[in-house]
Scaffold this motif. Sequence first.
Motif, PDB file in Angstrom:
ATOM      1  N   GLY A  56       0.742  -1.268   0.056  1.00  0.00           N
ATOM      2  CA  GLY A  56       0.169   0.075  -0.173  1.00  0.00           C
ATOM      3  C   GLY A  56       0.893   1.246   0.062  1.00  0.00           C
ATOM      4  O   GLY A  56       0.292   2.241  -0.142  1.00  0.00           O
ATOM      5  N   GLN A  57       1.964   1.223  -0.100  1.00  0.00           N
ATOM      6  CA  GLN A  57       3.006   2.266  -0.007  1.00  0.00           C
ATOM      7  C   GLN A  57       4.005   2.465  -1.271  1.00  0.00           C
ATOM      8  O   GLN A  57       3.806   3.573  -2.163  1.00  0.00           O
ATOM      9  CB  GLN A  57       3.700   2.434   1.312  1.00  0.00           C
ATOM     10  N   GLN A  58       4.787   1.571  -1.383  1.00  0.00           N
ATOM     11  CA  GLN A  58       5.925   1.725  -2.424  1.00  0.00           C
ATOM     12  C   GLN A  58       5.512   1.410  -3.631  1.00  0.00           C
ATOM     13  O   GLN A  58       4.841   0.551  -3.947  1.00  0.00           O
ATOM     14  CB  GLN A  58       7.005   0.808  -1.955  1.00  0.00           C
ATOM     15  N   LYS A  59       5.706   2.562  -4.592  1.00  0.00           N
ATOM     16  CA  LYS A  59       5.275   2.307  -6.028  1.00  0.00           C
ATOM     17  C   LYS A  59       6.422   1.997  -6.837  1.00  0.00           C
ATOM     18  O   LYS A  59       7.535   2.762  -6.841  1.00  0.00           O
ATOM     19  CB  LYS A  59       4.578   3.644  -6.287  1.00  0.00           C
ATOM     20  N   ILE A  60       6.277   0.945  -7.570  1.00  0.00           N
ATOM     21  CA  ILE A  60       7.353   0.719  -8.498  1.00  0.00           C
ATOM     22  C   ILE A  60       7.007   0.601  -9.715  1.00  0.00           C
ATOM     23  O   ILE A  60       5.665  -0.191 -10.270  1.00  0.00           O
ATOM     24  CB  ILE A  60       7.798  -1.021  -8.280  1.00  0.00           C
ATOM     25  N   GLN A  61       7.334   1.511 -10.935  1.00  0.00           N
ATOM     26  CA  GLN A  61       6.998   1.325 -12.043  1.00  0.00           C
ATOM     27  C   GLN A  61       8.078   0.452 -13.098  1.00  0.00           C
ATOM     28  O   GLN A  61       9.124   0.539 -13.071  1.00  0.00           O
ATOM     29  CB  GLN A  61       7.161   2.740 -12.460  1.00  0.00           C
ATOM     30  N   MET A  62       7.222  -0.366 -13.903  1.00  0.00           N
ATOM     31  CA  MET A  62       7.917  -1.444 -14.764  1.00  0.00           C
ATOM     32  C   MET A  62       7.600  -1.143 -15.907  1.00  0.00           C
ATOM     33  O   MET A  62       6.552  -0.725 -16.644  1.00  0.00           O
ATOM     34  CB  MET A  62       7.538  -2.870 -14.375  1.00  0.00           C
ATOM     35  N   THR A  63       8.662  -1.039 -16.874  1.00  0.00           N
ATOM     36  CA  THR A  63       8.605  -0.662 -18.270  1.00  0.00           C
ATOM     37  C   THR A  63       9.415  -1.754 -18.989  1.00  0.00           C
ATOM     38  O   THR A  63       9.672  -2.959 -18.452  1.00  0.00           O
ATOM     39  CB  THR A  63       9.470   0.809 -18.830  1.00  0.00           C
ATOM     40  N   LYS A  64       9.446  -1.712 -20.295  1.00  0.00           N
ATOM     41  CA  LYS A  64       9.836  -2.829 -21.250  1.00  0.00           C
ATOM     42  C   LYS A  64      11.143  -3.187 -21.002  1.00  0.00           C
ATOM     43  O   LYS A  64      12.314  -2.336 -20.888  1.00  0.00           O
ATOM     44  CB  LYS A  64       9.762  -2.384 -22.630  1.00  0.00           C
ATOM     45  N   GLY A  65      11.541  -4.339 -20.812  1.00  0.00           N
ATOM     46  CA  GLY A  65      13.050  -4.859 -20.557  1.00  0.00           C
ATOM     47  C   GLY A  65      13.303  -4.803 -19.183  1.00  0.00           C
ATOM     48  O   GLY A  65      14.594  -4.840 -18.906  1.00  0.00           O
ATOM     49  N   THR A  66      12.459  -4.639 -18.105  1.00  0.00           N
ATOM     50  CA  THR A  66      12.590  -4.748 -16.731  1.00  0.00           C
ATOM     51  C   THR A  66      12.265  -6.052 -15.899  1.00  0.00           C
ATOM     52  O   THR A  66      11.457  -6.463 -16.581  1.00  0.00           O
ATOM     53  CB  THR A  66      12.181  -3.481 -16.005  1.00  0.00           C
ATOM     54  N   LEU A  67      12.738  -6.476 -14.932  1.00  0.00           N
ATOM     55  CA  LEU A  67      12.255  -7.271 -14.101  1.00  0.00           C
ATOM     56  C   LEU A  67      12.196  -6.859 -12.783  1.00  0.00           C
ATOM     57  O   LEU A  67      12.817  -6.091 -12.263  1.00  0.00           O
ATOM     58  CB  LEU A  67      13.598  -8.522 -14.196  1.00  0.00           C
ATOM     59  N   LEU A  68      11.448  -7.676 -11.787  1.00  0.00           N
ATOM     60  CA  LEU A  68      11.117  -7.477 -10.516  1.00  0.00           C
ATOM     61  C   LEU A  68      11.133  -8.691  -9.768  1.00  0.00           C
ATOM     62  O   LEU A  68      10.447  -9.710  -9.844  1.00  0.00           O
ATOM     63  CB  LEU A  68       9.856  -6.938 -10.310  1.00  0.00           C
ATOM     64  N   LEU A  69      12.033  -8.733  -8.673  1.00  0.00           N
ATOM     65  CA  LEU A  69      12.152  -9.676  -7.758  1.00  0.00           C
ATOM     66  C   LEU A  69      11.129  -9.640  -6.530  1.00  0.00           C
ATOM     67  O   LEU A  69      11.554  -8.522  -5.666  1.00  0.00           O
ATOM     68  CB  LEU A  69      13.447 -10.281  -7.308  1.00  0.00           C
ATOM     69  N   MET A  70      10.086 -10.481  -6.087  1.00  0.00           N
ATOM     70  CA  MET A  70       9.364 -10.219  -4.875  1.00  0.00           C
ATOM     71  C   MET A  70       9.491 -11.297  -3.950  1.00  0.00           C
ATOM     72  O   MET A  70       8.947 -12.468  -4.268  1.00  0.00           O
ATOM     73  CB  MET A  70       7.990 -10.020  -5.478  1.00  0.00           C
ATOM     74  N   PRO A  71       9.610 -11.143  -2.664  1.00  0.00           N
ATOM     75  CA  PRO A  71       9.615 -12.203  -1.725  1.00  0.00           C
ATOM     76  C   PRO A  71       8.367 -12.585  -1.456  1.00  0.00           C
ATOM     77  O   PRO A  71       7.162 -11.980  -1.636  1.00  0.00           O
ATOM     78  CB  PRO A  71      10.249 -11.415  -0.539  1.00  0.00           C
ATOM     79  N   ALA A  72       8.153 -14.002  -0.896  1.00  0.00           N
ATOM     80  CA  ALA A  72       6.841 -14.599  -0.689  1.00  0.00           C
ATOM     81  C   ALA A  72       6.234 -13.474   0.454  1.00  0.00           C
ATOM     82  O   ALA A  72       6.952 -13.064   1.059  1.00  0.00           O
ATOM     83  CB  ALA A  72       7.020 -15.946  -0.255  1.00  0.00           C
TER      84      ALA A  72
END
Length: 278
Positions: A56-72
């Motif tokens: 509900g707080q941190q905002k992450i913008q993903m664009t073409k060619g990016t990746l995101l790792l998210m813990p369980a």
Amino acid sequence: MLPFLLAEFANLEQVLPLYVRVIGNHAQRHLTRPEGYPAHQLFLSRSGRGVFIIDGQQKIQMTKGTLLLMPADTPHEYYSDDPNEEWDLGFIGFHGTAASPMFAQMNELLLTALPVSNFNQLWEQLESLWHLLHSSGESAYWEASRRVYGMLISILENQYTDRRTGKTTITSSQSNAALQTAVKLIHDHYNERLLMTNVARAAGYSVQHFHRLFVASFGMTPQQYMLQLRMRIAVQLFEDYPSMAVEKVAERVGMDTSYFIRMFKRTYGTTPKQYMKK
């Protein structure tokens, strides 16, 4: 597109150090998980763009060619940020006794949009992994475990190599100084019609390179940074001047009133007038 595939473990969850729970890719729609997902996740953004909201707080913008790792078990929601273009998002959910130690080793890379030079290779590995698991058979899950480990090592190596050679902003003092110039310009002119081409020029980069460096450093696009800044200032104005009209606040932050109300509600989940009543 690779349909959502929920893996059947063949009772190997207690044996495999890494195992795939879910995999696929599609044009992503709005999805909310207030309790998170019970597996670590890797997201790959192949086209379009989207937003992740973490807890509900941190905002992450993903664009073409990016990746995101998210813990369980990380509370989150995500959705497309461009109504005119589909957000093609690939995903792998995985777990196992080796998953948490691996993420601990990659701690600096978690919950941030990472541009990667070997994106196409990672996407091909995702597709190959989907087809492997779709074929079923116990041997497929042993091979899938090896491949997920290989993908994580590849991501770690790519980021380490780029940072060591100065390809990203994290180890480049010159790039950091240029980005700080850009950020100062945004803060000084947040209430004006500031073109990002001019901001990129002030930082000394092409628009495309500036965009990539900004996302790598701040986890969001320059436009998203500008919007967050305007929203924070708007909230401060509401708190300092409770009687100030919504139209006046919108004007003070350089936004059209209707657009301001829409973005405020998207950011805080309530309209400006409802926010002031609270």
